[in-house]
Design a protein around this motif. Structure first.
Motif, short mmCIF file in Angstrom:
data_model
loop_
_atom_site.label_atom_id
_atom_site.label_comp_id
_atom_site.label_asym_id
_atom_site.label_seq_id
_atom_site.Cartn_x
_atom_site.Cartn_y
_atom_site.Cartn_z
N LEU A 52 0.84 -1.04 0.09
CA LEU A 52 0.01 0.00 -0.05
C LEU A 52 0.94 1.33 0.05
O LEU A 52 2.00 1.30 0.42
CB LEU A 52 -0.92 0.00 1.32
N ASN A 53 0.28 2.44 -0.67
CA ASN A 53 0.90 3.44 -0.76
C ASN A 53 0.54 4.39 0.56
O ASN A 53 -0.31 3.99 1.33
CB ASN A 53 0.74 4.29 -1.74
N GLY A 59 -6.17 5.25 4.67
CA GLY A 59 -7.71 4.78 4.41
C GLY A 59 -7.86 3.41 5.06
O GLY A 59 -8.92 3.19 5.69
N PHE A 60 -7.06 2.55 4.81
CA PHE A 60 -7.25 1.12 5.41
C PHE A 60 -7.06 1.10 6.92
O PHE A 60 -7.97 0.50 7.60
CB PHE A 60 -6.00 0.32 4.74
N ARG A 65 -10.00 0.83 12.01
CA ARG A 65 -10.41 0.96 13.57
C ARG A 65 -11.70 1.16 13.48
O ARG A 65 -12.29 0.88 14.60
CB ARG A 65 -9.69 2.36 13.65
N THR A 66 -12.57 1.51 12.58
CA THR A 66 -13.89 1.62 12.63
C THR A 66 -14.57 0.24 12.70
O THR A 66 -15.41 0.28 13.53
CB THR A 66 -14.65 2.41 11.28
N ILE A 67 -14.19 -0.58 11.79
CA ILE A 67 -14.83 -2.05 11.69
C ILE A 67 -14.50 -2.91 12.94
O ILE A 67 -15.34 -3.36 13.67
CB ILE A 67 -14.18 -2.84 10.48
N PRO A 109 -9.14 9.44 18.73
CA PRO A 109 -8.88 10.63 18.30
C PRO A 109 -9.31 10.52 16.95
O PRO A 109 -9.56 11.58 16.13
CB PRO A 109 -7.44 11.09 18.55
N SER A 110 -8.88 9.53 15.96
CA SER A 110 -9.00 9.46 14.53
C SER A 110 -10.51 9.69 14.41
O SER A 110 -10.85 10.07 13.33
CB SER A 110 -8.41 8.33 14.01
#
Length: 118
Positions: A52-53, A59-60, A65-67, A109-110
């Motif tokens: 990944l860049n 984004g990942f 973190r959300t999932i 925080p994110s």
């Protein structure tokens, strides 16, 4: 009668420490099976990270973190994806706004930053 193999120190395995030479991660595991799993999963994580860049990584990580903060969300999202693949389309439901009409239990925080910009 043949005795069953025993686990732990009786079989010669007490615990092992895995240290990653790339990132310094350190895991102490109680069994050989757990050691092999830890090494494999950690190596796979490095392989994904390397592909990944910087923008994709951010984004990942945000998505994970959300999932991972709400496992039921992850299961429901996968079920939704499966249904969409089978129907070949998208639903016509109103768009969900994370934190407004969806549950969000993570207050990291994110996520707080993401909610503040809505």
């Amino acid at each position: 009668m043949i005795p069953e193999p025993t686990l732990g120190s009786a079989s010669g395995w007490d615990q092992a420490v895995y240290r990653c030479g790339r990132c310094g991660a350190e895991y102490t595991v109680p069994t050989e099976e757990a050691y092999l799993e830890a090494v494999g999963v950690h190596s796979d994580a490095h392989a994904v990270w390397d592909r990944l860049n910087l923008i994709e990584r951010d984004g990942f990580v945000s998505i994970l973190r959300t999932i991972l903060s709400a496992p039921e969300l992850g299961f429901e999202f996968l079920a939704l994806a499966d249904r969409q693949q089978h129907t070949g389309g998208d639903t016509q439901s109103p768009p969900a706004v994370l934190g407004k009409n969806t549950q969000q239990s993570d207050s990291s925080p994110s996520n707080a930053t993401a909610r503040a910009t809505e």
